[in-house]
Scaffold this active site. Structure first.
Site, PDB file in Angstrom:
ATOM      1  N   GLU A  21     -34.990  67.756 -41.528  1.00 34.81           N
ATOM      2  CA  GLU A  21     -36.065  68.258 -40.669  1.00 34.81           C
ATOM      3  C   GLU A  21     -35.593  68.294 -39.223  1.00 34.81           C
ATOM      4  O   GLU A  21     -34.966  67.356 -38.731  1.00 34.81           O
ATOM      5  CB  GLU A  21     -37.301  67.368 -40.799  1.00 34.81           C
ATOM      6  CG  GLU A  21     -38.486  67.850 -39.952  1.00 34.81           C
ATOM      7  CD  GLU A  21     -39.740  67.042 -40.223  1.00 34.81           C
ATOM      8  OE1 GLU A  21     -40.182  67.041 -41.389  1.00 34.81           O
ATOM      9  OE2 GLU A  21     -40.251  66.404 -39.286  1.00 34.81           O
ATOM     10  N   TYR A  22     -35.921  69.395 -38.525  1.00 34.89           N
ATOM     11  CA  TYR A  22     -35.551  69.581 -37.121  1.00 34.89           C
ATOM     12  C   TYR A  22     -36.799  69.950 -36.314  1.00 34.89           C
ATOM     13  O   TYR A  22     -37.820  70.344 -36.888  1.00 34.89           O
ATOM     14  CB  TYR A  22     -34.519  70.705 -36.982  1.00 34.89           C
ATOM     15  CG  TYR A  22     -33.285  70.538 -37.843  1.00 34.89           C
ATOM     16  CD1 TYR A  22     -32.233  69.722 -37.456  1.00 34.89           C
ATOM     17  CD2 TYR A  22     -33.181  71.208 -39.069  1.00 34.89           C
ATOM     18  CE1 TYR A  22     -31.103  69.576 -38.254  1.00 34.89           C
ATOM     19  CE2 TYR A  22     -32.053  71.068 -39.872  1.00 34.89           C
ATOM     20  CZ  TYR A  22     -31.021  70.254 -39.452  1.00 34.89           C
ATOM     21  OH  TYR A  22     -29.910  70.105 -40.239  1.00 34.89           O
TER      22      TYR A  22
END
Length: 616
Positions: A21-22
């Site tokens: 996840e970013y």
């Protein structure tokens, strides 16, 4: 493709899988850095990547663009976060329409901040129902689960009921909030199953990067269990930053192993836009890490399932956009080291070659339409390397090309979006390194392969039980004098099986024109697949890009800073592409280049010690 389908496929095969996840950075430079990080981390083959969305749609454009780039340019399945409360309905409708247009097929539906009285949606479940009503089954939907209950829930039990409502409304999977005690997560899964939540539940994993970050994220752990207290005590002890990171890698890997032994197979990493800790958890050798990049799978209790699938469907990474992924089966070889560029310049194609490349006049290559991409994506696509030194000599240029063959830590030259492919290491000492010491500056190559099993680590691709073939080729820049030697050598009858195309800025020579398959495979129950070709029309488009890359570091109006040698290379040198069509003996290319090297002067006599060390 829907993420839930990939998850079910992994679970059926008892595969370990993971996702990253970013969040959207606040600056263009930050976005470029994020793209580069995602590009490096994609080599770990995550199941998908998630991109967060600011409250009330504050980062909607950036979130969508990063998801689109991941999907279309990096070949990564994207999970677009979207918060529904206090976000204008028109923005939500527009965002989902753009997501569909971009091939993004997965949403992580979150409530966001507490809903105001004017908010169209009060809770995430309302938006899940709306998405299913408006878009049917097109989107895969993930929702959040809270192993210790949401802060605003009346009780843990009530929060579980809210989660069941979201799943019953159409959510496909649950991704959990972070935790540092695996017992809390396992109890949460047990409680979910008890009330009828049957979909996959993926644990959210927060790496420990610094003491300060851990103290901040530990606040999400409501129940200070003995495991959490012991971890906090270790992190709070007299450790320096590197020691805290080392401890974090060991503890997170230990927790993942415990969860795997209890049947958990998928994990979602909250990367915080950082890569080292996540990469180390996954790749450090056991017992500190999981050892994913080792030659063999760990056996026994420490790894009670299978490694994630790493076999390539094709020799090149496919787009994750289902429209393109389902149609595209063939690409020209020239962009092998610049796949993002190829994806960008063909992103607006209505259909893609399959089965055969077809008429070599038909590929509608256009210049990349800059208006299709926002500024930060353009910067990433055309990220430049450091300009050549003003007093650059040919020896300096050759050394840079030699370094680019062995360096993995940084991009030295604009013709390479990543390090040298593992298959080209087969011909590195015998062909590529000697060429570059003689100023035949190689930018693309592959070794010959004659019927190796499709699961061979460096050259394999396609289904199990097949055999792969490829013709050796090499592509390089060289001076006009060296080009004349190349043409003379290849003209000899003994090299009749070598075909070439060559172009300077204004000239063209070839002993063969048309389409040549350079990679193909034979698989059980399938027709022969030929996914990589070379052809004249594509070469003439590629050569424009290849020559222009010499000048990329110099912006318009700064041409006077371009070293005289670089201007000379741009204006007078040749780009040569040679294919050895005798893939059975696979000796002609090596022999011809060997003769050329005897006729052209050696430029690099000895590499400096520092350069040699870089290649070890």
């Amino acid at each position: 493709m829907k993420i839930i389908d990939k998850i079910h496929e992994n679970l059926e095969r008892d595969n370990f899988f993971y996702s990253f996840e970013y969040f959207p950075p606040k600056t263009d430079a930050g976005c470029v850095n994020l793209y580069e990080r995602m590009e490096r981390m994609k080599d770990l083959n995550p199941c998908f990547v998630g991109v967060t969305w600011g409250c009330e749609g504050s980062t909607s454009a950036e979130t969508l663009e990063i998801c689109s780039s991941a999907q279309n340019l990096l070949g990564l399945e994207a999970l677009m976060h979207i918060t529904c409360t206090n976000t204008p309905l028109a923005l939500l409708q527009e965002s989902l329409a753009k997501a569909r247009d971009s091939g993004v097929q997965n949403l992580f539906v979150l409530r966001g901040a507490s809903a105001s009285s004017e908010s169209e949606f009060k809770h995430a479940v309302d938006f899940v129902r709306w998405v299913r009503k408006e878009h049917g089954d097109y989107f895969g939907i993930a929702v959040a689960g809270y192993p210790e209950g949401h802060d605003e829930a009346e009780s843990y039990e009530k929060d579980l009921q809210y989660l069941k409502e979201k799943v019953d409304a159409g959510a496909d999977l649950v991704i959990s909030q972070l935790f540092y005690d695996e017992e809390i997560f396992m109890q949460f899964v047990h409680d979910c199953r008890k009330i009828g939540i049957k979909c996959p539940i993926i644990p959210g994993i927060m790496p420990i990067n610094t003491r300060h970050q851990f103290q901040r994220t530990k606040k999400f752990c409501k129940r200070q269990t003995q495991a959490v207290k012991e971890l906090a005590e270790k992190v709070s002890s007299k450790l320096d930053d590197d020691e805290v990171k080392d401890l974090g890698v060991r503890e997170v890997a230990r927790m993942i192993k415990k969860l795997m032994r209890r049947g958990v197979r998928g994990f979602h990493f909250f990367t915080q836009n950082l890569e080292k800790s996540v990469m180390r958890v996954l790749t450090d050798a056991p017992p500190d890490g999981l050892g994913l990049l080792g030659d063999e799978e760990p056996k026994g209790g420490d790894f009670p399932c299978h490694f994630p699938e790493t076999r390539r469907d094709l020799p090149w990474r496919k787009s994750a956009n289902m429209r393109r992924c389902g149609e595209e089966e063939i690409r020209p070889a020239f962009w092998a080291n610049r796949p993002k560029s190829y994806m960008a310049r063909t992103i607006s194609w209505d259909d893609f070659p399959n089965d055969r490349w077809g008429d070599s006049r038909s590929p509608a290559f256009g210049e990349v339409d800059h208006h299709l991409f926002p500024s930060h994506t353009r910067q990433w696509l055309y990220a430049t390397t450091t300009p050549f030194a003003a007093n650059s000599t040919l020896n300096d240029i050759c050394l840079l090309f030699l370094q680019s063959l062995t360096r993995t830590d940084t991009q030295l030259l604009p013709w390479f979006e990543s390090s040298l492919s593992s298959e080209s290491h087969r011909i590195l000492p015998s062909l590529l390194q000697p060429m570059n010491t003689h100023a035949l500056l190689s930018i693309n190559s592959q070794p010959g392969v004659n019927g190796e099993p499709s699961d061979t680590k460096d050259v394999g691709w396609g289904p199990k039980g097949g055999y792969v073939y490829q013709k050796a080729y090499v592509e390089f820049f060289c001076s006009p004098d060296a080009a004349d030697q190349v043409f003379d050598v290849i003209a000899q009858p003994k090299y009749a099986a070598l075909t070439y195309m060559a172009s300077s800025l204004n000239g063209f020579k070839a002993n063969h024109e048309g389409v040549t398959a350079v990679t193909w495979g034979v698989f059980p129950g399938k027709e022969i697949i030929q996914p990589t070709v070379v052809d004249t029309a594509s070469f003439m488009e590629w050569k424009k890009e290849a020559f222009a890359l010499w000048l990329v570091p110099y912006k318009p109006g700064q041409e006077e800073f371009c070293p005289p040698l670089i201007r000379e290379i741009y204006n007078t040198w040749w780009l040569v592409h040679i294919v050895d069509n005798d893939y059975v003996t696979d000796k002609l290319l090596q022999g011809a280049i060997g003769e050329v090297l005897q006729k052209v002067p050696k430029v690099v006599v000895k590499e400096p010690a520092k350069q040699q060390q870089a290649g070890k």
